[in-house]
Write an enzyme that holds these catalytic residues in place. Structure first.
Site, PDB file in Angstrom:
ATOM      1  CE  LYS A   1      -3.663  -0.810   2.463  1.00  0.00           C
ATOM      2  NZ  LYS A   1      -4.217  -1.038   3.807  1.00  0.00           N
TER       3      LYS A   1
ATOM      4  NE  ARG B   1      -5.369   3.183   3.828  1.00  0.00           N
ATOM      5  CZ  ARG B   1      -5.411   3.394   2.519  1.00  0.00           C
ATOM      6  NH1 ARG B   1      -4.791   4.435   1.991  1.00  0.00           N
ATOM      7  NH2 ARG B   1      -6.025   2.542   1.735  1.00  0.00           N
TER       8      ARG B   1
ATOM      9  N   GLY C   1      -8.095  -7.265   4.139  1.00  0.00           N
ATOM     10  CA  GLY C   1      -8.742  -7.131   5.442  1.00  0.00           C
ATOM     11  C   GLY C   1      -8.041  -7.787   6.610  1.00  0.00           C
TER      12      GLY C   1
ATOM     13  CG  MET D   1      -2.302  -6.705   8.125  1.00  0.00           C
ATOM     14  SD  MET D   1      -1.747  -7.816   9.412  1.00  0.00           S
ATOM     15  CE  MET D   1      -0.616  -6.736  10.235  1.00  0.00           C
TER      16      MET D   1
ATOM     17  NE  ARG E   1      -6.037  -4.573  -3.040  1.00  0.00           N
ATOM     18  CZ  ARG E   1      -6.602  -4.716  -1.860  1.00  0.00           C
ATOM     19  NH1 ARG E   1      -5.880  -4.762  -0.788  1.00  0.00           N
ATOM     20  NH2 ARG E   1      -7.905  -4.820  -1.743  1.00  0.00           N
TER      21      ARG E   1
ATOM     22  CG  HIS F   1     -13.512 -11.042   3.573  1.00  0.00           C
ATOM     23  ND1 HIS F   1     -13.818 -12.351   3.887  1.00  0.00           N
ATOM     24  CD2 HIS F   1     -12.195 -10.887   3.834  1.00  0.00           C
ATOM     25  CE1 HIS F   1     -12.732 -12.935   4.346  1.00  0.00           C
ATOM     26  NE2 HIS F   1     -11.731 -12.067   4.334  1.00  0.00           N
TER      27      HIS F   1
ATOM     28  CB  SER G   1       8.915 -44.021 -14.998  1.00  0.00           C
ATOM     29  OG  SER G   1       7.848 -43.189 -14.626  1.00  0.00           O
TER      30      SER G   1
ATOM     31  CB  CYS H   1       4.412 -42.141 -13.852  1.00  0.00           C
ATOM     32  SG  CYS H   1       5.028 -43.560 -12.943  1.00  0.00           S
TER      33      CYS H   1
ATOM     34  CE1 TYR I   1       7.297 -39.786 -18.340  1.00  0.00           C
ATOM     35  CE2 TYR I   1       9.298 -40.182 -19.618  1.00  0.00           C
ATOM     36  CZ  TYR I   1       8.270 -40.649 -18.806  1.00  0.00           C
ATOM     37  OH  TYR I   1       8.217 -41.965 -18.473  1.00  0.00           O
TER      38      TYR I   1
HETATM   39  P1  ADP Z   1      -7.389  -2.685   3.585  1.00  0.00           P
HETATM   40  O1  ADP Z   1      -5.990  -3.139   3.742  1.00  0.00           O
HETATM   41  O2  ADP Z   1      -8.366  -3.532   4.296  1.00  0.00           O
HETATM   42  O3  ADP Z   1      -7.736  -2.410   2.156  1.00  0.00           O
HETATM   43  P2  ADP Z   1      -7.255   0.169   3.954  1.00  0.00           P
HETATM   44  O4  ADP Z   1      -6.007   0.671   4.548  1.00  0.00           O
HETATM   45  O5  ADP Z   1      -7.384   0.324   2.485  1.00  0.00           O
HETATM   46  O6  ADP Z   1      -7.484  -1.319   4.394  1.00  0.00           O
HETATM   47  O7  ADP Z   1      -8.408   0.905   4.696  1.00  0.00           O
HETATM   48  C1  ADP Z   1      -9.751   0.488   4.702  1.00  0.00           C
HETATM   49  C2  ADP Z   1     -10.653   1.567   4.205  1.00  0.00           C
HETATM   50  O8  ADP Z   1     -10.508   2.761   4.933  1.00  0.00           O
HETATM   51  C3  ADP Z   1     -10.341   1.910   2.782  1.00  0.00           C
HETATM   52  O9  ADP Z   1     -11.249   1.231   1.968  1.00  0.00           O
HETATM   53  C4  ADP Z   1     -10.518   3.382   2.660  1.00  0.00           C
HETATM   54  O10 ADP Z   1     -11.687   3.668   1.985  1.00  0.00           O
HETATM   55  C5  ADP Z   1     -10.640   3.873   4.082  1.00  0.00           C
HETATM   56  N1  ADP Z   1      -9.553   4.807   4.325  1.00  0.00           N
HETATM   57  C6  ADP Z   1      -8.302   4.518   4.716  1.00  0.00           C
HETATM   58  N2  ADP Z   1      -7.559   5.638   4.801  1.00  0.00           N
HETATM   59  C7  ADP Z   1      -8.362   6.655   4.441  1.00  0.00           C
HETATM   60  C8  ADP Z   1      -8.180   8.072   4.334  1.00  0.00           C
HETATM   61  N3  ADP Z   1      -7.003   8.638   4.561  1.00  0.00           N
HETATM   62  N4  ADP Z   1      -9.223   8.793   3.965  1.00  0.00           N
HETATM   63  C9  ADP Z   1     -10.402   8.221   3.708  1.00  0.00           C
HETATM   64  N5  ADP Z   1     -10.650   6.917   3.807  1.00  0.00           N
HETATM   65  C10 ADP Z   1      -9.638   6.127   4.169  1.00  0.00           C
HETATM   66 MG    MG Z   2      -7.830  -1.047   1.023  1.00  0.00          MG
END
Ligand code: ADP
Ligand code: MG
Ligand code: MG
Length: 912
Positions: free
Chosen positions: A29, A99, A108, A110, A366, A484, A794, A861, A881
């Site tokens: 990220k 984040r 999701g 972390m 990503r 999810h 084989s 095999c 093979y």
């Molecule tokens: P994940 O790893 O689960 O994708 P994120 O770090 O992307 O987690 O955060 C989850 C949600 O929080 C994101 O979908 C995003 O919309 C919201 N979010 C995170 N940081 C910000 C921010 N700076 N401003 C607005 N929304 C945020």
């Molecule tokens: Mg995210």
């Protein structure tokens, strides 16, 4: 270990310390946000604490390395300056998000904490500034909920019972208000409602967790950062890493970032999108969004997300507004970013965006998860578009993604007649049939036992991952294509339907699912069409469709074939199997198991042979088998059109052909005209304590040479017939279970003698090879001597694994799963080659065999021949093979190409 003593990387307003290449250090990220900033995309400014900081944090017993806080403070000051705001300030407060982000995306797994910096000091100002108290208290309650859940409960190691966590309790309070006031959704709650809820929230937090929710912005910030680092070794993250085979020592990065809000009014929005369609691979912008919502709302599946454009529409949001129509200017801008990212990364991206008062912000990009058919189409399309090379395209498609094309589908005819229970979103293609299970634990337990279950939930969360894996399919009542469940299923190529609105309720107490009045119980069978999003009652038949009709697959596979060096053969026992194998790209047969031809009605001839007391009697019975076997071999040779065919002589112990129950023994006695006593006596006589280590393989052929002779005759007469009809044949006769050289010599003599006889009698000449399986460990050790006589090897890695470990394949189930689970063995050695042990023997076998016979043809095999890691290993060993079941042939072809590409990568690195 430390990189230039720098622990914190800034990004924002066109400048970034990092870039996409620094994924290992900044996490996916953080690295990608830095890259987007450099590309000129609008990303809210912030900074990333590196994965090294995380590793140091653990190395120092949960203390930060010196200098880290200072760096972080400097970065925060830079953000404040850019924004013209101050964190925790009463006049002009800055709000932040924290984040997590590891190297590999873990959807999701972390934790994220939003709206950090809301305190009794900043809240009044925020209300004044926004003029929107409802928004402010809504944001505040989200902060309390997230912070208490992630920081005060999970990171503190508190493990409440399911449904009793702080988050659930707080949500219960909202529910109560809604019920009391007769509200339908969260949108109905007023500013006053949220305000009093935040008071109640704080009280509950104090009561349940024994600590107050902090009113100090710095405590909120560092508490959240701590929590992200701590969550790296949280239960859920560890479980996910185990399943995906990711190492613990990567660590996670933490991103601190300026908050932007998609929930400040109707000129605000948030969404998740893919630069190409992740389910089909089509080059269309595909995504979901919500007006006036915070990011989490789209993914959490609490509201039905809208489609961002016409092409993204599905049944559930057909009538709902699109971003394309509602905010055309912003859509155009976003679509521009989409093209930019797709081309820049030369791979499909999964992006998150938020619109705050008509201004677009990018929050994440990503590489997007995709299912197999989409992966293949995108890779091939990107070659056509000139974005990537053929090699990259081949490298980008995982063998298991090709496997998805070979996935079972529900039988269309049966589908037409079946009772439809509901419609949802097609999140994971293919068909799934199983019994309804309502909890992940139960899915894990039953699925682990090999039972077919379908996990049915309102929605899934990372806590369910362990039960999603063993399920045949996943069905949720809520959530969209980016929920999810959808993401996880897509990553695994699992059949999945989400957002099935026809599920009116799931009763966890009564263990029932209500499909609009049709109530089904846990344990009832349902069938799912994940390609169309349909749910049916009952157990529908599954059929496997071939990949022949997929034009992208047909383009990709020849590219893989050009790259690979290993040949790929199939294990096939019938002409039908052989034809399927050729269609899937097999270049020969690496194993024909002759005993598979003895079942059905023919078993009577073999039973007669077993019952015979002398060689005369046995030969009489074998004479009945001869024409049948000859016909089989002829059919296979004809189907293979001159491609090599390896035929293994009789392998299993004879007791497998004799009934062990009284009733069937009686039937056998009557049919063969012998006494029941005689049959029972024979069964007793053939009884072995360890039949896998008993009288089987060439041991049978040695003690009953007439069996070998008959089989050789059947093979050679079929060869002769082919030769006369000008059908090309390349037979390779394989002696099983050889451990000592004379065992092989003895069998070869019989085979050669019969070949001579047939050539003379039929007046034709033909070529053939006689070789052996290397499966008894001793055979690998004396391979140099065996190779003096044997023309090919084989590896029978099933037996070899069994004998090397001393695990009986039939009984290993009682302890092997626990071994793997506890990490005593990294993998099940019957699925992937144990490279340290069995692999060592193989290497020895190859070396010693080729020391005697330089051009000795060597293959494998065992079941491992179609497993990607084992294929790579065979490539590295220099085998000629691999041979596997027909449906794994495409996997092996691709894996073999990957082995070459990986080798090239290794060489390039060495040169440096
Ligand atoms: P994940 O790893 O689960 O994708 P994120 O770090 O992307 O987690 O955060 C989850 C949600 O929080 C994101 O979908 C995003 O919309 C919201 N979010 C995170 N940081 C910000 C921010 N700076 N401003 C607005 N929304 C945020
Ligand atoms: Mg995210
Ligand atoms: Mg064997």
């Amino acid at each position: 270990m430390k990189t230039k003593g720098k622990y914190v990387y800034f990004f924002g307003a066109g400048k970034a310390d990092g870039n996409a290449k620094l994924k290992n250090l900044l996490g996916g990220k953080g690295a990608n946000m830095a890259e987007m900033v450099k590309l000129g995309l609008p990303v809210p400014p912030g900074y990333t604490l590196t994965t090294e900081a995380c590793i140091e944090f653990y190395a120092r017993k949960r203390k930060y390395p010196p200098g880290l806080k200072k760096e972080a403070t400097a970065c925060l000051a830079r953000v404040e300056k850019l924004m013209g705001q101050k964190f925790g300030d009463a006049k002009n407060p800055l709000l932040l998000s924290v984040r997590s982000g590891a190297r590999a995306s873990m959807p999701g797994m972390m934790e994220t904490v939003l709206n950090i910096g809301m305190t009794s000091k900043t809240i009044p100002t925020l209300i004044k500034k926004t003029g929107n108290p409802r928004f402010v208290y809504d944001a505040y309650r989200r902060l309390i909920a997230m912070y208490s859940d992630v920081v005060m409960e999970k990171a503190a190691g508190i493990e409440p019972k399911e449904g009793e966590g702080i988050r659930a309790q707080l949500e219960g309070l909202i529910h109560k208000v809604k019920k009391k006031k007769g509200y339908e959704t969260d949108l109905d709650l007023t500013a006053q409602d949220w305000k009093s809820l935040t008071v109640q929230f704080k009280k509950t937090v104090k009561k349940v967790l024994g600590k107050s929710f902090p009113d100090d912005p710095m405590k909120q910030l560092w508490g959240s950062i701590d929590a992200v680092f701590l969550s790296w070794f949280g239960k859920r993250a560890v479980a996910y890493r185990r399943i995906e085979g990711l190492p613990d020592d990567w660590g996670t990065a933490v991103n601190v970032q300026t908050m932007v809000f998609g929930n400040m009014g109707d000129d605000c929005a948030t969404g998740v999108a893919f630069t190409r369609n992740p389910a089909t691979g089509e080059n269309n912008f595909y995504g979901e969004w919500l007006i006036n919502a915070q990011g989490e709302d789209v993914v959490a599946g609490l509201r039905t997300p809208f489609a961002i454009n016409e092409v993204s529409k599905v049944v559930t949001n057909r009538h709902l507004p699109t971003l394309e129509k509602d905010m055309p200017k912003l859509y155009k801008q976003l679509d521009g970013f989409r093209r930019k990212l797709d081309t820049h990364y030369t791979d499909m991206q999964d992006i998150e965006f938020t619109i705050q008062h008509d201004v677009l912000y990018m929050l994440q990009t990503r590489v997007g998860k995709r299912n197999g058919p989409a992966a293949i189409k995108m890779a091939v399309d990107m070659v056509k578009e000139g974005l990537i090379s053929k090699q990259t395209a081949v490298a980008r498609v995982r063998p298991d993604q090709v496997d998805e094309l070979l996935h079972p589908m529900l039988d269309i005819k049966a589908e037409k007649l079946a009772k439809k229970l509901g419609v949802g979103l097609p999140a994971g293609p293919g068909g799934g049939v199983g019994q309804i299970v309502l909890t992940a634990d139960m899915a894990e337990e039953l699925g682990g036992k090999g039972e077919k279950v379908i996990l049915v939930r309102e929605e899934t969360s990372p806590e369910d991952v362990h039960g999603m894996k063993p399920a045949q399919a996943i069905l949720t009542s809520k959530g969209g294509m980016t929920s999810h469940a959808a993401l996880v299923a897509r990553g695994w190529g699992k059949c999945c339907v989400v957002g099935c609105g026809d599920i009116s309720s799931i009763d966890m107490k009564k263990k029932t699912v209500n499909f609009k009045g049709q109530v089904l119980k846990q344990g009832d069978w349902i069938s799912i069409n994940g390609t169309k999003g349909l749910v049916y009652k009952g157990k529908l038949p599954l059929i496997v469709t071939g990949p022949e009709k997929n034009p992208s697959y047909k383009k990709l596979m020849p590219w893989a074939d050009e790259i690979r060096r290993l040949k790929v053969r199939a294990n096939a026992d019938t002409p039908e199997d052989a034809k399927v194998a050729i269609a899937l790209g097999a270049e020969g047969i690496g194993l024909t198991r002759t005993e598979h031809m003895f079942f059905g009605d023919r078993i009577w001839a073999i039973r007669e042979m077993i019952m015979a007391d002398d060689i005369k009697g046995r030969e009489k019975a074998l004479a009945k088998l001869l024409p049948m076997q000859r016909k089989d071999f002829y059919g296979i040779f004809k189907a293979m059109k001159g491609r090599p065919v390896t035929i293994r002589l009789l392998d299993p112990p004879l007791h497998e052909f004799i009934p062990h129950e009284k009733a069937t023994q009686k039937e056998m006695a009557t049919r063969l005209g012998v006494t029941v006593k005689a049959v029972a006596a024979k069964a007793d006589f053939l009884f072995e304590f360890n039949p896998m280590l008993g009288h089987r393989g060439c041991r049978l052929g040695t003690t009953y040479p007439e069996i070998t002779a008959m089989q050789a005759r059947a093979i050679f007469e079929a060869v002769a017939k082919c030769r006369k009809q000008k059908i090309k044949v390349s037979p390779e006769i394989m002696v099983p279970l050889v451990g000592a050289v004379p065992e092989f010599e003895n069998q070869k003599e019989i085979i050669d003698r019969v070949a001579d006889e047939v050539m003379k009698k039929k007046k034709v000449k033909f070529k053939y090879m006689v070789g052996t399986m290397i499966e008894v460990p001793r055979a690998a050790l004396v391979a140099d001597k065996i190779a003096q006589k044997a023309e090919f090897f084989s590896f029978g890695t099933n037996d070899m694994t069994q004998m090397t470990f001393g695990y009986s394949r039939d009984d290993a189930g009682t302890f092997l799963p626990e071994y793997v689970q506890r990490g005593i063995l990294a993998d099940d050695p019957f699925q992937t080659i144990d490279q340290d042990g069995v692999g060592e023997l193989m290497e020895l076998g190859v070396k010693r065999g080729r020391a005697t016979r330089k051009d000795l043809k060597i293959g494998i095999c065992g079941e491992h021949g179609g497993e990607p890691a084992s294929v790579t290993f065979c490539h590295d060993l220099g085998l000629d093979y691999v041979s596997c079941s027909p449906f794994r042939v495409p996997i092996a072809r691709l894996a073999a190409a990957h082995a070459v590409l990986a080798e090239k990568g290794k060489k390039r690195k060495k040169k440096k």
